[in-house]
Design a protein around this motif. Structure first.
Motif: not given
Length: 155
Positions: A61-68, A70-71, A75
Protein backbone atom coordinates in the motif's frame (compact mmCIF):
# COMPACT_ATOMS: atom_id res chain seq x y z
CA UNK A 1 30.32 -40.60 -14.08
CA UNK A 2 31.80 -42.98 -11.54
CA UNK A 3 32.94 -40.10 -9.32
CA UNK A 4 29.41 -38.67 -9.34
CA UNK A 5 27.97 -41.99 -8.17
CA UNK A 6 30.64 -42.23 -5.49
CA UNK A 7 29.80 -38.75 -4.19
CA UNK A 8 26.08 -39.63 -4.00
CA UNK A 9 26.85 -42.94 -2.24
CA UNK A 10 29.09 -41.20 0.31
CA UNK A 11 26.45 -38.51 0.95
CA UNK A 12 23.66 -41.07 1.45
CA UNK A 13 25.87 -43.12 3.81
CA UNK A 14 26.73 -40.04 5.89
CA UNK A 15 23.08 -38.96 6.17
CA UNK A 16 22.03 -42.45 7.28
CA UNK A 17 24.81 -42.66 9.89
CA UNK A 18 24.16 -39.13 11.23
CA UNK A 19 20.41 -39.66 11.55
CA UNK A 20 20.89 -43.05 13.25
CA UNK A 21 23.46 -41.68 15.71
CA UNK A 22 21.34 -38.59 16.38
CA UNK A 23 18.24 -40.64 17.21
CA UNK A 24 20.09 -43.18 19.38
CA UNK A 25 21.83 -40.49 21.43
CA UNK A 26 18.60 -38.61 22.23
CA UNK A 27 17.79 -38.35 25.92
CA UNK A 28 14.23 -37.83 27.21
CA UNK A 29 15.03 -34.16 27.86
CA UNK A 30 16.11 -33.67 24.21
CA UNK A 31 12.94 -35.47 23.00
CA UNK A 32 10.76 -33.15 25.11
CA UNK A 33 12.67 -30.11 23.85
CA UNK A 34 12.23 -31.28 20.23
CA UNK A 35 8.49 -31.89 20.72
CA UNK A 36 8.04 -28.43 22.32
CA UNK A 37 9.88 -26.67 19.47
CA UNK A 38 7.96 -28.54 16.73
CA UNK A 39 4.61 -28.04 18.53
CA UNK A 40 5.25 -24.32 19.08
CA UNK A 41 6.17 -23.93 15.42
CA UNK A 42 2.99 -25.76 14.37
CA UNK A 43 0.83 -23.58 16.64
CA UNK A 44 2.47 -20.23 15.86
CA UNK A 45 3.01 -20.71 12.13
CA UNK A 46 -0.46 -19.43 11.02
CA UNK A 47 -0.10 -16.31 13.16
CA UNK A 48 3.40 -15.67 11.84
CA UNK A 49 2.11 -16.02 8.28
CA UNK A 50 -0.76 -13.58 8.98
CA UNK A 51 1.66 -11.09 10.53
CA UNK A 52 3.93 -11.37 7.50
CA UNK A 53 0.95 -10.88 5.17
CA UNK A 54 -0.08 -7.71 7.05
CA UNK A 55 3.44 -6.32 6.86
CA UNK A 56 3.62 -7.12 3.15
CA UNK A 57 0.22 -5.48 2.54
CA UNK A 58 1.35 -2.32 4.34
CA UNK A 59 4.50 -2.23 2.24
CA UNK A 60 2.50 -2.71 -0.98
CA UNK A 61 0.00 0.00 0.00
CA UNK A 62 2.84 2.38 0.80
CA UNK A 63 4.44 1.62 -2.57
CA UNK A 64 1.07 2.04 -4.32
CA UNK A 65 0.56 5.43 -2.60
CA UNK A 66 3.99 6.54 -3.76
CA UNK A 67 3.22 5.40 -7.32
CA UNK A 68 -0.13 7.20 -7.25
CA UNK A 69 1.54 10.39 -6.00
CA UNK A 70 4.17 10.14 -8.72
CA UNK A 71 1.48 9.56 -11.35
CA UNK A 72 -0.52 12.55 -10.09
CA UNK A 73 2.60 14.70 -10.26
CA UNK A 74 3.27 13.46 -13.80
CA UNK A 75 -0.21 14.47 -14.99
CA UNK A 76 0.75 18.15 -15.02
CA UNK A 77 0.86 19.37 -18.56
CA UNK A 78 3.73 21.49 -19.86
CA UNK A 79 1.34 24.38 -20.43
CA UNK A 80 0.48 24.43 -16.74
CA UNK A 81 4.17 24.65 -15.91
CA UNK A 82 4.78 27.51 -18.30
CA UNK A 83 2.29 29.70 -16.54
CA UNK A 84 -0.48 31.93 -17.74
CA UNK A 85 0.36 34.12 -20.71
CA UNK A 86 -1.26 37.20 -22.12
CA UNK A 87 -0.35 37.76 -25.76
CA UNK A 88 -1.19 41.27 -26.97
CA UNK A 89 -2.83 41.57 -30.37
CA UNK A 90 -0.15 43.88 -31.80
CA UNK A 91 3.02 42.14 -30.65
CA UNK A 92 4.69 41.45 -33.99
CA UNK A 93 7.91 43.09 -32.72
CA UNK A 94 8.96 44.27 -36.18
CA UNK A 95 9.35 47.87 -35.10
CA UNK A 96 10.56 47.15 -31.55
CA UNK A 97 14.05 47.93 -30.38
CA UNK A 98 16.15 45.08 -28.94
CA UNK A 99 16.36 46.68 -25.48
CA UNK A 100 12.71 47.83 -25.39
CA UNK A 101 10.48 45.24 -23.70
CA UNK A 102 7.71 47.42 -22.35
CA UNK A 103 4.60 46.77 -24.44
CA UNK A 104 5.86 44.50 -27.18
CA UNK A 105 6.48 41.32 -25.17
CA UNK A 106 3.96 38.96 -23.66
CA UNK A 107 3.45 38.89 -19.92
CA UNK A 108 4.81 35.52 -18.91
CA UNK A 109 5.05 34.12 -15.39
CA UNK A 110 7.56 31.34 -15.94
CA UNK A 111 9.61 31.88 -19.12
CA UNK A 112 10.32 34.48 -21.77
CA UNK A 113 9.15 33.52 -25.24
CA UNK A 114 10.82 34.44 -28.48
CA UNK A 115 9.15 36.37 -31.27
CA UNK A 116 8.36 33.27 -33.35
CA UNK A 117 6.87 31.45 -30.40
CA UNK A 118 4.61 34.41 -29.60
CA UNK A 119 3.48 34.55 -33.23
CA UNK A 120 2.75 30.82 -33.30
CA UNK A 121 0.82 31.06 -30.05
CA UNK A 122 -1.18 34.04 -31.33
CA UNK A 123 -1.97 32.15 -34.56
CA UNK A 124 -3.15 29.12 -32.58
CA UNK A 125 -5.37 31.30 -30.42
CA UNK A 126 -6.80 33.02 -33.52
CA UNK A 127 -7.53 29.65 -35.16
CA UNK A 128 -9.28 28.41 -32.04
CA UNK A 129 -11.36 31.58 -31.83
CA UNK A 130 -12.27 31.35 -35.52
CA UNK A 131 -13.29 27.71 -35.12
CA UNK A 132 -15.47 28.57 -32.12
CA UNK A 133 -17.10 31.45 -34.01
CA UNK A 134 -17.79 29.15 -36.97
CA UNK A 135 -19.35 26.58 -34.66
CA UNK A 136 -21.55 29.21 -33.05
CA UNK A 137 -22.55 30.58 -36.48
CA UNK A 138 -23.56 27.10 -37.69
CA UNK A 139 -25.51 26.51 -34.49
CA UNK A 140 -27.34 29.79 -34.97
CA UNK A 141 -28.14 28.91 -38.60
CA UNK A 142 -29.53 25.55 -37.51
CA UNK A 143 -31.78 27.28 -34.99
CA UNK A 144 -33.02 29.69 -37.68
CA UNK A 145 -33.73 26.76 -40.02
CA UNK A 146 -35.80 25.10 -37.32
CA UNK A 147 -37.76 28.30 -36.78
CA UNK A 148 -38.49 28.56 -40.50
CA UNK A 149 -39.54 24.88 -40.69
CA UNK A 150 -42.27 25.59 -38.15
CA UNK A 151 -43.96 27.98 -40.54
CA UNK A 152 -43.70 25.82 -43.66
CA UNK A 153 -46.82 23.99 -44.65
CA UNK A 154 -46.39 20.36 -45.55
CA UNK A 155 -48.73 19.13 -48.25
Amino acid sequence: MDSFREIIAIGADRVKNNVRSGLTSMTPEKWIRLIIVVGAYALLRPYIIKLGAKQQMKALEHEHDQDAAAAAAAEISPNQLRGQIDIPENSDDEDALPGDKTETTAAVTATEWGKKARRRQRDVIKKLLDAEEERLRLEHEDEEDKDIEEFLVKE
